[in-house]
Design a protein around this motif. Structure first.
Motif, PDB file in Angstrom:
ATOM      1  N   GLY A  30       0.758  -1.232   0.000  1.00 37.01           N
ATOM      2  CA  GLY A  30       0.000   0.000   0.000  1.00 37.01           C
ATOM      3  C   GLY A  30       0.794   1.291   0.000  1.00 37.01           C
ATOM      4  O   GLY A  30       0.204   2.379   0.007  1.00 37.01           O
ATOM      5  N   SER A  31       2.116   1.211   0.006  1.00 35.80           N
ATOM      6  CA  SER A  31       2.913   2.441  -0.014  1.00 35.80           C
ATOM      7  C   SER A  31       2.780   3.128  -1.370  1.00 35.80           C
ATOM      8  O   SER A  31       2.738   2.471  -2.419  1.00 35.80           O
ATOM      9  CB  SER A  31       4.381   2.119   0.261  1.00 35.80           C
ATOM     10  N   THR A  32       2.709   4.411  -1.330  1.00 38.78           N
ATOM     11  CA  THR A  32       2.613   5.175  -2.572  1.00 38.78           C
ATOM     12  C   THR A  32       4.023   5.490  -3.101  1.00 38.78           C
ATOM     13  O   THR A  32       5.026   5.329  -2.381  1.00 38.78           O
ATOM     14  CB  THR A  32       1.850   6.485  -2.347  1.00 38.78           C
ATOM     15  N   ILE A  33       4.055   5.920  -4.343  1.00 44.78           N
ATOM     16  CA  ILE A  33       5.328   6.312  -4.940  1.00 44.78           C
ATOM     17  C   ILE A  33       5.952   7.460  -4.147  1.00 44.78           C
ATOM     18  O   ILE A  33       7.161   7.504  -3.915  1.00 44.78           O
ATOM     19  CB  ILE A  33       5.124   6.737  -6.410  1.00 44.78           C
ATOM     20  N   THR A  34       5.099   8.371  -3.687  1.00 45.79           N
ATOM     21  CA  THR A  34       5.587   9.503  -2.896  1.00 45.79           C
ATOM     22  C   THR A  34       6.237   9.026  -1.605  1.00 45.79           C
ATOM     23  O   THR A  34       7.272   9.559  -1.178  1.00 45.79           O
ATOM     24  CB  THR A  34       4.432  10.468  -2.580  1.00 45.79           C
ATOM     25  N   ASP A  35       5.626   8.001  -0.957  1.00 51.97           N
ATOM     26  CA  ASP A  35       6.207   7.454   0.281  1.00 51.97           C
ATOM     27  C   ASP A  35       7.590   6.857   0.017  1.00 51.97           C
ATOM     28  O   ASP A  35       8.524   7.051   0.808  1.00 51.97           O
ATOM     29  CB  ASP A  35       5.285   6.381   0.866  1.00 51.97           C
ATOM     30  N   LEU A  36       7.727   6.140  -1.080  1.00 52.71           N
ATOM     31  CA  LEU A  36       9.012   5.516  -1.396  1.00 52.71           C
ATOM     32  C   LEU A  36      10.072   6.575  -1.709  1.00 52.71           C
ATOM     33  O   LEU A  36      11.231   6.446  -1.296  1.00 52.71           O
ATOM     34  CB  LEU A  36       8.847   4.561  -2.579  1.00 52.71           C
ATOM     35  N   ILE A  37       9.655   7.613  -2.433  1.00 52.04           N
ATOM     36  CA  ILE A  37      10.604   8.697  -2.749  1.00 52.04           C
ATOM     37  C   ILE A  37      11.047   9.395  -1.474  1.00 52.04           C
ATOM     38  O   ILE A  37      12.240   9.681  -1.279  1.00 52.04           O
ATOM     39  CB  ILE A  37       9.968   9.688  -3.735  1.00 52.04           C
ATOM     40  N   ALA A  38      10.076   9.672  -0.585  1.00 44.98           N
ATOM     41  CA  ALA A  38      10.408  10.352   0.668  1.00 44.98           C
ATOM     42  C   ALA A  38      11.349   9.500   1.513  1.00 44.98           C
ATOM     43  O   ALA A  38      12.296  10.018   2.127  1.00 44.98           O
ATOM     44  CB  ALA A  38       9.126  10.653   1.447  1.00 44.98           C
ATOM     45  N   PHE A  40      13.482   7.140   0.429  1.00 42.58           N
ATOM     46  CA  PHE A  40      14.796   7.098  -0.225  1.00 42.58           C
ATOM     47  C   PHE A  40      15.543   8.417  -0.040  1.00 42.58           C
ATOM     48  O   PHE A  40      16.742   8.434   0.223  1.00 42.58           O
ATOM     49  CB  PHE A  40      14.603   6.796  -1.712  1.00 42.58           C
ATOM     50  N   MET A  41      14.826   9.534  -0.164  1.00 43.86           N
ATOM     51  CA  MET A  41      15.448  10.849   0.004  1.00 43.86           C
ATOM     52  C   MET A  41      15.904  11.059   1.437  1.00 43.86           C
ATOM     53  O   MET A  41      16.960  11.657   1.680  1.00 43.86           O
ATOM     54  CB  MET A  41      14.478  11.947  -0.409  1.00 43.86           C
ATOM     55  N   LEU A  42      15.109  10.596   2.411  1.00 44.63           N
ATOM     56  CA  LEU A  42      15.488  10.750   3.820  1.00 44.63           C
ATOM     57  C   LEU A  42      16.780  10.007   4.115  1.00 44.63           C
ATOM     58  O   LEU A  42      17.693  10.556   4.760  1.00 44.63           O
ATOM     59  CB  LEU A  42      14.360  10.242   4.723  1.00 44.63           C
ATOM     60  N   GLU A  43      16.879   8.781   3.634  1.00 41.59           N
ATOM     61  CA  GLU A  43      18.091   7.995   3.866  1.00 41.59           C
ATOM     62  C   GLU A  43      19.317   8.676   3.274  1.00 41.59           C
ATOM     63  O   GLU A  43      20.363   8.799   3.917  1.00 41.59           O
ATOM     64  CB  GLU A  43      17.918   6.592   3.267  1.00 41.59           C
ATOM     65  N   ASN A  44      19.185   9.142   2.039  1.00 42.71           N
ATOM     66  CA  ASN A  44      20.335   9.748   1.370  1.00 42.71           C
ATOM     67  C   ASN A  44      20.632  11.151   1.881  1.00 42.71           C
ATOM     68  O   ASN A  44      21.785  11.588   1.857  1.00 42.71           O
ATOM     69  CB  ASN A  44      20.099   9.777  -0.144  1.00 42.71           C
ATOM     70  N   SER A  45      19.605  11.862   2.350  1.00 47.77           N
ATOM     71  CA  SER A  45      19.846  13.181   2.930  1.00 47.77           C
ATOM     72  C   SER A  45      20.688  13.064   4.196  1.00 47.77           C
ATOM     73  O   SER A  45      21.572  13.895   4.439  1.00 47.77           O
ATOM     74  CB  SER A  45      18.517  13.868   3.253  1.00 47.77           C
ATOM     75  N   ILE A  46      20.404  12.031   4.991  1.00 49.01           N
ATOM     76  CA  ILE A  46      21.213  11.803   6.198  1.00 49.01           C
ATOM     77  C   ILE A  46      22.658  11.512   5.817  1.00 49.01           C
ATOM     78  O   ILE A  46      23.611  12.042   6.417  1.00 49.01           O
ATOM     79  CB  ILE A  46      20.618  10.653   7.026  1.00 49.01           C
ATOM     80  N   ILE A  47      22.836  10.684   4.784  1.00 45.24           N
ATOM     81  CA  ILE A  47      24.200  10.337   4.342  1.00 45.24           C
ATOM     82  C   ILE A  47      24.932  11.575   3.817  1.00 45.24           C
ATOM     83  O   ILE A  47      26.100  11.809   4.148  1.00 45.24           O
ATOM     84  CB  ILE A  47      24.138   9.252   3.251  1.00 45.24           C
ATOM     85  N   VAL A  48      24.229  12.378   3.006  1.00 49.11           N
ATOM     86  CA  VAL A  48      24.848  13.586   2.451  1.00 49.11           C
ATOM     87  C   VAL A  48      25.225  14.561   3.559  1.00 49.11           C
ATOM     88  O   VAL A  48      26.314  15.150   3.563  1.00 49.11           O
ATOM     89  CB  VAL A  48      23.899  14.256   1.441  1.00 49.11           C
ATOM     90  N   THR A  49      24.330  14.728   4.551  1.00 45.60           N
ATOM     91  CA  THR A  49      24.603  15.654   5.650  1.00 45.60           C
ATOM     92  C   THR A  49      25.798  15.208   6.473  1.00 45.60           C
ATOM     93  O   THR A  49      26.685  16.005   6.789  1.00 45.60           O
ATOM     94  CB  THR A  49      23.363  15.789   6.552  1.00 45.60           C
ATOM     95  N   PHE A  94      22.460  21.285  -4.391  1.00 49.51           N
ATOM     96  CA  PHE A  94      22.601  20.727  -5.738  1.00 49.51           C
ATOM     97  C   PHE A  94      22.657  19.205  -5.693  1.00 49.51           C
ATOM     98  O   PHE A  94      22.018  18.519  -6.513  1.00 49.51           O
ATOM     99  CB  PHE A  94      23.866  21.290  -6.387  1.00 49.51           C
ATOM    100  N   ILE A  95      23.390  18.645  -4.736  1.00 48.73           N
ATOM    101  CA  ILE A  95      23.494  17.184  -4.622  1.00 48.73           C
ATOM    102  C   ILE A  95      22.138  16.580  -4.281  1.00 48.73           C
ATOM    103  O   ILE A  95      21.745  15.540  -4.835  1.00 48.73           O
ATOM    104  CB  ILE A  95      24.547  16.815  -3.555  1.00 48.73           C
ATOM    105  N   LEU A  96      21.395  17.209  -3.362  1.00 47.28           N
ATOM    106  CA  LEU A  96      20.074  16.702  -2.999  1.00 47.28           C
ATOM    107  C   LEU A  96      19.112  16.782  -4.181  1.00 47.28           C
ATOM    108  O   LEU A  96      18.275  15.887  -4.379  1.00 47.28           O
ATOM    109  CB  LEU A  96      19.529  17.480  -1.809  1.00 47.28           C
ATOM    110  N   LEU A  97      19.226  17.838  -4.978  1.00 48.65           N
ATOM    111  CA  LEU A  97      18.378  17.960  -6.157  1.00 48.65           C
ATOM    112  C   LEU A  97      18.699  16.870  -7.170  1.00 48.65           C
ATOM    113  O   LEU A  97      17.791  16.257  -7.757  1.00 48.65           O
ATOM    114  CB  LEU A  97      18.566  19.345  -6.780  1.00 48.65           C
ATOM    115  N   PHE A 102      17.331  11.774  -9.843  1.00 47.83           N
ATOM    116  CA  PHE A 102      17.785  10.420 -10.156  1.00 47.83           C
ATOM    117  C   PHE A 102      16.883   9.383  -9.496  1.00 47.83           C
ATOM    118  O   PHE A 102      16.636   8.305 -10.059  1.00 47.83           O
ATOM    119  CB  PHE A 102      19.229  10.249  -9.700  1.00 47.83           C
ATOM    120  N   CYS A 103      16.366   9.706  -8.302  1.00 46.21           N
ATOM    121  CA  CYS A 103      15.448   8.802  -7.621  1.00 46.21           C
ATOM    122  C   CYS A 103      14.162   8.628  -8.427  1.00 46.21           C
ATOM    123  O   CYS A 103      13.650   7.509  -8.583  1.00 46.21           O
ATOM    124  CB  CYS A 103      15.147   9.340  -6.225  1.00 46.21           C
TER     125      CYS A 103
END
Length: 285
Positions: A30-38, A40-49, A94-97, A102-103
């Motif tokens: 039942g997860s939406t595409i938006t949930d999966l994007i959020a 994936f972005m959360l995981e990588n945002s933590i790594i980038v930070t 820029f990296i987050l964008l 890419f996600c």
């Protein structure tokens, strides 16, 4: 920077493909595409930070070594200047964008529920290009070495003494206003930011006249070609040139009629002669 971004995108692709089955299950539950994007972005945002903060720490710690290696004089305060902070924040954004774009591409091209059907032959493969990785490593090392060489050359050029004050501003007066030079000088001196002004006939580094002089020494005819230009009594002070011997020009023009200043290169032409107060050989002033 392009190589670094390409490597980062490769890491993102491998990470996404490694989690593809997990994302399929979440999508079925039942997860939406938006949930999966959020997610994936959360995981990588933590790594980038975390990577950004670690990079800043390493950069600050490496400043003394970098200064020694490149003969620079960079301080910790330079990194925290507003313009530098803005550039650093811009890189992170820029990296987050790039990560978000890419996600979206990865999800649209890989996360298709039809691929779960048993009649589909779908294999998950990570991106591994050993030869290209070697090329990337070699390119990174070459760029690093070239950057260090360029920085050292720039510092050498910037710090090398040229015998002139580098803070001097040269202003060229059009020939038709040559007779207004004295008035222009007086107006400049009225400005509190202007310390000294000198009026000369040519640029100290780019323009001069050449004179071919001949003289006899021990029955042998010799010649030399010195370059010169006219200047006033403030010339040495304005350019920050040290007068080693003799005296400079006077404010009284008549006192400068038979006077010229020469540099050490000119004096070395006559090692056997003390030229101070003497006539130039080949040219009676």
């Amino acid at each position: 920077m392009g190589i670094a971004i390409f490597n980062y995108l490769g890491i993102l692709a491998n990470k996404f493909l490694g989690k593809l089955k997990e994302y399929f299950l979440r999508r079925i539950n039942g997860s939406t595409i938006t949930d999966l994007i959020a997610r994936f972005m959360l995981e990588n945002s933590i790594i980038v930070t975390v990577s950004f903060i670690s990079g800043l720490f390493l950069m600050v710690e490496a400043i003394p070594f970098f200064n020694t290696l490149t003969n620079s004089n960079i301080s910790d305060a330079f990194i925290w200047q507003p313009e530098q902070v803005a550039i650093q924040a811009g890189i992170v954004i820029f990296i987050l964008l790039i990560t978000l774009i890419f996600c979206l591409y990865l999800i649209r091209s890989n996360l298709n529920l039809n691929l779960l059907r048993t009649d589909q032959d779908h294999k998950i493969r990570s991106i591994q290009i050993p030869v290209f990785n070697i090329f990337q490593l070699g390119s990174s090392m070459a760029l690093l070495i070239c950057s260090l060489v360029i920085i050292r050359q720039m510092n050498y050029i910037s710090n090398k003494p040229i015998g002139l004050n580098r803070e001097v501003i040269e202003i060229k007066i059009p020939p038709q206003y040559k007779d207004k030079a004295v008035i222009f000088k007086e107006e400049l001196l009225k400005n509190s930011s202007v310390k000294k002004v000198s009026v000369v006939g040519a640029s100290p580094l780019l323009e001069h006249f050449l004179v071919r002089l001949k003289y006899q020494q021990d029955g042998v005819e010799k010649e030399y070609t010195p370059g010169g230009f006219s200047g006033d009594e403030n010339y040495l002070d304005v350019l920050g040139i040290e007068l080693v011997k003799g005296e400079g020009f006077s404010e009284t023009l008549s006192a400068n009629a038979k006077k010229c200043l020469v540099n050490q290169s000119f004096a070395r032409l006559f090692p056997d002669l003390d030229i101070i107060g003497k006539e130039c050989r080949g040219w009676k002033i």
